[in-house]
Design a protein around this motif. Structure first.
Motif, mmCIF file in Angstrom:
data_model
loop_
_atom_site.group_PDB
_atom_site.id
_atom_site.type_symbol
_atom_site.label_atom_id
_atom_site.label_comp_id
_atom_site.label_asym_id
_atom_site.label_seq_id
_atom_site.Cartn_x
_atom_site.Cartn_y
_atom_site.Cartn_z
ATOM 1 N N ASP B 291 39.121 45.224 22.871
ATOM 2 C CA ASP B 291 37.982 45.501 21.981
ATOM 3 C C ASP B 291 38.369 45.542 20.501
ATOM 4 O O ASP B 291 37.513 45.668 19.636
ATOM 5 C CB ASP B 291 37.251 46.778 22.404
ATOM 6 N N GLN B 292 39.649 45.420 20.230
ATOM 7 C CA GLN B 292 40.072 45.362 18.821
ATOM 8 C C GLN B 292 40.112 43.939 18.268
ATOM 9 O O GLN B 292 40.352 43.745 17.080
ATOM 10 C CB GLN B 292 41.444 46.025 18.659
ATOM 11 N N VAL B 293 39.885 42.961 19.133
ATOM 12 C CA VAL B 293 39.854 41.563 18.667
ATOM 13 C C VAL B 293 38.456 41.249 18.137
ATOM 14 O O VAL B 293 37.454 41.505 18.808
ATOM 15 C CB VAL B 293 40.230 40.601 19.813
ATOM 16 N N ALA B 311 36.566 29.596 29.297
ATOM 17 C CA ALA B 311 35.463 30.559 29.209
ATOM 18 C C ALA B 311 35.683 31.710 30.200
ATOM 19 O O ALA B 311 35.461 32.881 29.873
ATOM 20 C CB ALA B 311 34.128 29.859 29.483
ATOM 21 N N ASP B 312 36.158 31.376 31.397
ATOM 22 C CA ASP B 312 36.418 32.414 32.403
ATOM 23 C C ASP B 312 37.513 33.373 31.938
ATOM 24 O O ASP B 312 37.414 34.589 32.117
ATOM 25 C CB ASP B 312 36.847 31.772 33.735
ATOM 26 N N ALA B 313 38.564 32.816 31.347
ATOM 27 C CA ALA B 313 39.667 33.673 30.886
ATOM 28 C C ALA B 313 39.196 34.606 29.774
ATOM 29 O O ALA B 313 39.516 35.800 29.763
ATOM 30 C CB ALA B 313 40.830 32.805 30.394
ATOM 31 N N VAL B 317 38.819 38.850 30.028
ATOM 32 C CA VAL B 317 39.522 39.812 29.175
ATOM 33 C C VAL B 317 38.544 40.618 28.318
ATOM 34 O O VAL B 317 38.709 41.831 28.152
ATOM 35 C CB VAL B 317 40.539 39.083 28.263
ATOM 36 N N PHE B 318 37.530 39.959 27.775
ATOM 37 C CA PHE B 318 36.688 40.600 26.757
ATOM 38 C C PHE B 318 35.322 41.024 27.298
ATOM 39 O O PHE B 318 34.535 41.633 26.586
ATOM 40 C CB PHE B 318 36.486 39.664 25.564
ATOM 41 N N GLY B 319 35.031 40.658 28.547
ATOM 42 C CA GLY B 319 33.700 40.931 29.097
ATOM 43 C C GLY B 319 32.770 39.789 28.731
ATOM 44 O O GLY B 319 33.031 39.043 27.787
ATOM 45 N N PRO B 320 31.643 39.672 29.464
ATOM 46 C CA PRO B 320 30.708 38.577 29.183
ATOM 47 C C PRO B 320 30.193 38.663 27.747
ATOM 48 O O PRO B 320 29.716 39.721 27.328
ATOM 49 C CB PRO B 320 29.571 38.816 30.185
ATOM 50 N N SER B 321 30.337 37.578 27.023
ATOM 51 C CA SER B 321 29.911 37.510 25.612
ATOM 52 C C SER B 321 30.408 38.704 24.812
ATOM 53 O O SER B 321 29.724 39.206 23.923
ATOM 54 C CB SER B 321 28.380 37.407 25.515
ATOM 55 N N GLY B 322 31.613 39.151 25.108
ATOM 56 C CA GLY B 322 32.128 40.379 24.510
ATOM 57 C C GLY B 322 32.788 40.199 23.155
ATOM 58 O O GLY B 322 33.128 41.193 22.503
ATOM 59 N N ASP B 371 30.227 34.291 23.687
ATOM 60 C CA ASP B 371 29.404 34.348 22.473
ATOM 61 C C ASP B 371 29.923 33.289 21.508
ATOM 62 O O ASP B 371 30.691 33.595 20.599
ATOM 63 C CB ASP B 371 29.498 35.765 21.880
ATOM 64 N N LEU B 372 29.532 32.041 21.727
ATOM 65 C CA LEU B 372 30.059 30.946 20.913
ATOM 66 C C LEU B 372 29.290 30.857 19.592
ATOM 67 O O LEU B 372 28.059 30.834 19.586
ATOM 68 C CB LEU B 372 29.943 29.623 21.680
ATOM 69 N N VAL B 373 30.038 30.824 18.494
ATOM 70 C CA VAL B 373 29.419 30.708 17.169
ATOM 71 C C VAL B 373 29.115 29.237 16.926
ATOM 72 O O VAL B 373 30.029 28.438 16.696
ATOM 73 C CB VAL B 373 30.355 31.252 16.069
#
Lengths: 89, 405
Positions: B291-293, B311-313, B317-322, B371-373
């Motif tokens: 969560d610090q990224v 996308a799966d990796a 690690v970060f949660g869906p759209s995290g 969460d793709l920009v």
């Protein structure tokens, strides 16, 4: 085979084409008696230069031509001697 | 306890600009540099688009001694090295020669140089092959030429692991700083948009065959159909933080805070690919939690299976759209060993300016929970970025960069 002459200008052109010139060196200056090493040409640059002279003049240079003739003046004389030998042969 | 390894200078050359500010001005707004190949006539080939560096004339930047002995990738790397020194505010003689080293990555080597010499070999004969072919094609030649030109005689080398190599080289640079080198140049350059390089890349089977510059390289899009190759790369000046601060370094862009690399299991084994572990290793190495990224720069392979794996990796690690994810390489195509160092540069500048450059042209497929920009740059306070890169054959690498203040 007609007689060919290898000039200092031809040497300079071939050096520039095959290996360029060091930033600190002016090949149009008084470089005839400066060693190729001091002109900034390492062994690979000389190998390339020798190869280009061989191709252009249809001669074969001995492996030690640059160590035996380490300046432009000496090299030009040595190559002209080889060219004359080629005509005589 | 190791001191921090900081980035104090950047040299970058990509289809989107030569030099930090030109590159970033185009990248942050999402300028597309993909176009039809001009370095050769691409008409006979199934793939015809590339990210080319236009208007680069090496003779304007380099002494004539270096021109006959260098491939295009080396010329770009040498000019970038000059820029990196300037950007770091260092003149090569300022630091003892054995305290400075060069570690670069390479994917292709000097293909265009090699192509020209092979042509001479077969059409004219061996006596027409340049003596400089002996090294000009070689993977390590960029490290060697940068080292010679700038008198950098410390620990040097080359890493060859395709795109992942760009991060592996930076990690190796950090190791050398930790071992006591004062300055290491690290990064990668490739430039093989020539017919020989082209057929080699086509043979890899992952090149897009689309002829539309806006639809050819679409990672994470439902229409993903391969990637577009590009040319260029970046060099980073790495120093240890106390040395950099002591000399009053004018730029401290950030630190290389973490690194992880893994190798994929055997194809068909059914085991999970190695990317997730590479991310976790890098985060652990940086001493941070997911969560610090603040932003992830994706490898963005552009083929459905590889996009799925990435996308799966990231979601694992970060949660869906995290976490915001971006792939500015959609503007330039994939630069091989140069891609990840360029992404590191983008990450550092994104942190500096608080803006995430967009993944251009892409509409996110609903299949991917990231969460793709896309479309527009996104403003956000950024402190920590994760950069991912994967190499053909199973290489996975991840680097964490962090603001240095």
């Amino acid at each position: 085979m007609s007689e060919q002459v290898f000039t200092v200008d031809a040497l300079k052109r071939i050096l520039l084409e095959g290996a360029g010139a060091d930033e600190s060196v002016d090949l149009d200056g008084d470089v005839l008696d400066t060693s190729f090493e001091d002109l900034g040409y390492e062994s690979l640059a000389l190998l390339e230069t020798g190869g280009r002279i061989e191709r252009e003049y249809g001669i074969s240079l001995p492996d030690d031509v640059f160590s035996e003739h380490p300046t432009p003046r000496a090299l030009v004389a040595a190559i002209n001697a080889l060219l004359q030998d080629a005509v005589a042969a | 306890m190791s001191t921090r390894t900081v980035i104090t200078g950047i040299g970058v050359a990509t289809p989107n600009g030569l030099g930090v500010e030109d590159f970033w001005a185009a990248t942050r707004i999402g300028k597309n540099a993909i176009d039809r190949v001009t370095h050769f006539d691409p008409t006979p080939y199934p793939s015809q688009l590339a990210g080319e560096i236009r208007h680069f004339n090496a003779q304007d930047h380099l002494p004539s001694r270096l021109i006959p002995q260098t491939d295009r990738m080396t010329r770009l790397a040498l000019v970038a090295a000059d820029c990196a020194f300037k950007d770091a505010g260092i003149v090569p003689g300022d630091i003892a020669e054995f305290d400075m080293g060069v570690v670069t990555a390479s994917t292709s080597g000097g293909f265009e140089f090699g192509q020209n010499e092979l042509k001479k070999l077969w059409s004219q004969g061996s006596q027409y092959v340049s003596a400089y072919q002996s090294f000009a094609w070689f993977y390590a030649v960029n490290s060697g030429q940068i080292s010679i030109r700038n008198g950098m005689r410390g620990p040097s080398g080359v890493v060859v692991s395709d795109h992942a190599g760009g991060l592996d080289a930076i990690a190796q640079g950090r190791r050398q700083i930790r071992k006591g080198s004062k300055l290491i140049f690290s990064g990668g350059f490739d430039a093989s948009i020539c017919t020989w390089g082209w057929v080699a890349q086509i043979a890899g089977g992952r090149l897009s065959t689309s002829g539309d510059p806006d639809r050819a390289y679409l990672p994470f899009d439902a229409d993903a159909n391969g990637y577009v190759p590009g040319e260029g790369g970046a060099l980073l000046v790495l120093e240890d933080e106390p040395t950099a601060r002591e000399r009053g370094a004018r730029n401290i862009y950030g630190e290389i805070a973490g690194y992880g690399s893994t190798f994929d299991p055997k194809p068909g084994s059914g085991r999970e690919p190695g990317l997730r572990r590479a991310i976790e290793v890098a985060l652990a190495d940086a001493g941070i939690e997911a969560d610090q990224v603040d932003v992830v720069f994706a490898d963005a392979a552009g083929t459905p299976r590889l996009d799925r794996e990435e996308a799966d990796a990231i979601s694992a690690v970060f949660g869906p759209s995290g976490v915001p994810v971006t792939a500015p390489k959609t503007m330039t195509g994939r630069l091989y060993s140069g891609a990840a160092p360029v992404d590191v540069v983008s990450a550092l500048l994104a942190i500096r300016d608080g803006v995430i450059p967009p993944t251009t042209n892409v509409e996110l497929s609903p299949e991917y929970a990231i969460d793709l920009v896309t479309a527009q740059p996104r403003s956000a306070p950024l402190r920590t970025a994760l950069v991912l890169a994967r190499g053909y054959g199973g290489f996975n690498s991840a680097v964490v960069v962090r603001a240095a203040d």
